[in-house]
Write a protein that holds these residues in place. Structure first.
Motif, PDB file in Angstrom:
ATOM      1  N   ASP A   1       0.818  -1.234   0.000  1.00 53.37           N
ATOM      2  CA  ASP A   1       0.000   0.000   0.000  1.00 53.37           C
ATOM      3  C   ASP A   1       0.843   1.271   0.000  1.00 53.37           C
TER       4      ASP A   1
ATOM      5  N   THR B   1      -9.079  -6.674  -7.173  1.00 51.25           N
ATOM      6  CA  THR B   1      -8.301  -6.224  -6.016  1.00 51.25           C
ATOM      7  C   THR B   1      -9.098  -6.433  -4.726  1.00 51.25           C
ATOM      8  N   SER B   2     -10.415  -6.174  -4.777  1.00 53.40           N
ATOM      9  CA  SER B   2     -11.228  -6.316  -3.561  1.00 53.40           C
ATOM     10  C   SER B   2     -11.171  -7.756  -3.043  1.00 53.40           C
TER      11      SER B   2
ATOM     12  N   ASN C   1      -0.836   2.843  -6.290  1.00 50.61           N
ATOM     13  CA  ASN C   1      -0.894   2.853  -7.758  1.00 50.61           C
ATOM     14  C   ASN C   1      -1.089   4.273  -8.283  1.00 50.61           C
ATOM     15  N   VAL C   2      -1.864   5.055  -7.550  1.00 46.05           N
ATOM     16  CA  VAL C   2      -2.183   6.404  -8.028  1.00 46.05           C
ATOM     17  C   VAL C   2      -0.895   7.255  -8.110  1.00 46.05           C
TER      18      VAL C   2
ATOM     19  N   GLY D   1      -7.656  10.341  -6.395  1.00 48.94           N
ATOM     20  CA  GLY D   1      -7.469   8.933  -6.732  1.00 48.94           C
ATOM     21  C   GLY D   1      -7.381   8.067  -5.485  1.00 48.94           C
ATOM     22  N   THR D   2      -6.681   8.562  -4.472  1.00 51.95           N
ATOM     23  CA  THR D   2      -6.541   7.808  -3.218  1.00 51.95           C
ATOM     24  C   THR D   2      -7.890   7.706  -2.515  1.00 51.95           C
TER      25      THR D   2
ATOM     26  N   SER E   1      -7.266   0.279 -12.636  1.00 54.79           N
ATOM     27  CA  SER E   1      -8.286   1.172 -12.049  1.00 54.79           C
ATOM     28  C   SER E   1      -7.662   2.518 -11.692  1.00 54.79           C
ATOM     29  N   ALA E   2      -6.441   2.516 -11.163  1.00 54.18           N
ATOM     30  CA  ALA E   2      -5.785   3.798 -10.865  1.00 54.18           C
ATOM     31  C   ALA E   2      -5.555   4.575 -12.159  1.00 54.18           C
TER      32      ALA E   2
ATOM     33  N   LEU F   1      -8.808   6.172 -13.257  1.00 51.28           N
ATOM     34  CA  LEU F   1      -9.149   7.342 -12.425  1.00 51.28           C
ATOM     35  C   LEU F   1      -8.269   8.537 -12.778  1.00 51.28           C
TER      36      LEU F   1
ATOM     37  N   GLY G   1      -2.535  -1.954 -12.171  1.00 51.46           N
ATOM     38  CA  GLY G   1      -3.024  -0.596 -11.899  1.00 51.46           C
ATOM     39  C   GLY G   1      -4.025  -0.053 -12.897  1.00 51.46           C
TER      40      GLY G   1
ATOM     41  N   GLU H   1      -9.638   4.894  -4.533  1.00 47.60           N
ATOM     42  CA  GLU H   1      -8.989   3.577  -4.442  1.00 47.60           C
ATOM     43  C   GLU H   1      -8.877   3.083  -2.998  1.00 47.60           C
TER      44      GLU H   1
END
Ligand SMILES: Nc1ncnc2c1ncn2[C@@H]1O[C@H](COP(=O)(O)OP(=O)(O)OP(=O)(O)O)[C@@H](O)[C@H]1O
Ligand SMILES: N[C@@H](CCO)C(=O)O
Length: 329
Positions: free
Chosen positions: A24, A182-183, A139-140, A130-131, A100-101, A104, A98, A134
């Protein structure tokens, strides 16, 4: 705030988060990009998706890039508009690279481009927005800043530093055919970890950050347990040994083994073959941070892994069309 441009485009890199011990927190931008262009129109939203996600991601206002764009327009008090969007996607979805990042950050950068004001939506805003979505910044941060990054949050506020990645980094991705949200990969992690494992990861992540920021010469001194083997050779051997140590993890990879057996097994096999391999982000892609011998690449390819050499992307998101094209956020 008004929209100054009505046709803009951005390109955003793939990213690999964690890099082993930096769960993270640490991340790396990779030379694999999504490109998105937008016409601001009067009329309903339409989206065309080419490449990754085509036929699977929504092509209306619920599309992740469109939602991010609208979120960022609201954030700066700019008016909403009809959107005609074209996405050329190369980053595979749900593979730990990454996507999804990138979606976004692309949306936020497109909003900034439409607004056409360099003061609106700076890099810090992109990182924060982004954070917020996410839930973690790793990743952002490299998607915004490029290179290698260390990012953190404090009561929801996100910060990041960018490191100039040294030349010995030669990332190679091993991408499986299956994906993993990721979830799902986060749901298998425990709520607490042994203190000793925390200490283990703190030392490896700190070592990795030190290596990534020590330039081409490497650290001023190192006791890596390696026997010196002559000038250049000793340095190369030491750096390699240090990178192997610096990419070890006890906070997430082993817990995730049951959800991606073949990926964690590949990490084990690559590391036995002398490659500093890690699970990329939440997996299931595997990333080696150094070049991989051809014989190993061939064997992994024969076993069904898509093998891609992905150099570090030195730049993060970049606007390619519109009045702010080329201006850093
Ligand atoms: N370019 C895109 N356009 C629309 N939706 C996207 C796009 N990229 C990603 N998504 C959405 O995000 C999901 C993938 O996000 P997820 O966080 O699970 O994986 P990832 O971001 O690829 O991997 P990681 O976070 O481990 O690096 C996709 O299934 C899709 O719903
Ligand atoms: N740090 C995140 C990266 C994936 O978004 C994880 O491993 O779950």
């Amino acid at each position: 705030m008004r929209l100054r441009d009505d046709f803009v485009a951005v390109t955003v890199p793939a990213t690999s988060a964690n890099l082993g011990p930096g769960f993270d927190s640490m991340g790396l931008a990779l030379d694999l990009h999504d490109t998105v262009s937008v016409h601001a129109i009067t009329g309903p939203t339409s989206v065309v998706v080419e490449g990754e996600g085509a036929g699977r991601v929504p092509e209306d206002d619920s599309n992740m890039v469109v939602r991010a764009l609208r979120l960022a327009l609201d954030h700066v008090g700019a008016p909403q508009a009809g959107i005609r969007m074209h996405c050329t996607n190369r980053i595979p979805h749900g593979h730990g690279l990454g996507s999804s990042a990138a979606a976004l950050v692309a949306g936020f950068a497109l909003a900034r481009a439409l607004v056409g004001d360099p003061e609106a939506l700076r890099a810090q805003d992109l990182l924060q927005l982004g954070t917020d979505v996410e839930g973690h910044p790793d990743n952002v941060a490299p998607a915004v800043l490029g290179g290698a990054t260390v990012a953190w949050t404090e009561e929801g506020r996100a910060g990041a530093v960018r490191l100039d990645p040294p030349g010995f980094l030669r990332p190679v991705a091993f991408i499986p055919s299956f994906s993993l949200a990721t979830s799902t990969a986060r749901a298998v992690l425990p709520g607490t970890v042994p203190h000793a494992d925390g200490v283990f990861n703190v030392s490896r992540a700190a070592l990795l950050a030190a290596l990534l920021s020590s330039g081409e010469k490497g650290p001023a001194a190192a006791l890596s347990g390696e026997v010196a083997a002559g000038e250049g050779g000793a340095r190369a051997t030491t750096m390699h040994a240090l990178l192997m140590e610096a990419t070890r993890d006890r906070l997430h990879q082993e817990y995730r083994r049951p959800s991606m057996e073949s990926s964690v097994a590949l990490v084990d096999w690559l590391r036995e073959a002398g490659c500093p391999a890690v699970i990329s982000g939440a997996g299931p892609t595997v990333l080696s941070l150094e070049a991989v011998p051809d014989a190993v690449l061939a064997e992994a390819g024969a076993a069904g892994w898509e093998v891609r050499r992905l150099p570090v992307a030195l730049e993060g998101v970049r606007q390619t069309r519109g009045r702010l094209a080329g201006v850093r956020p």
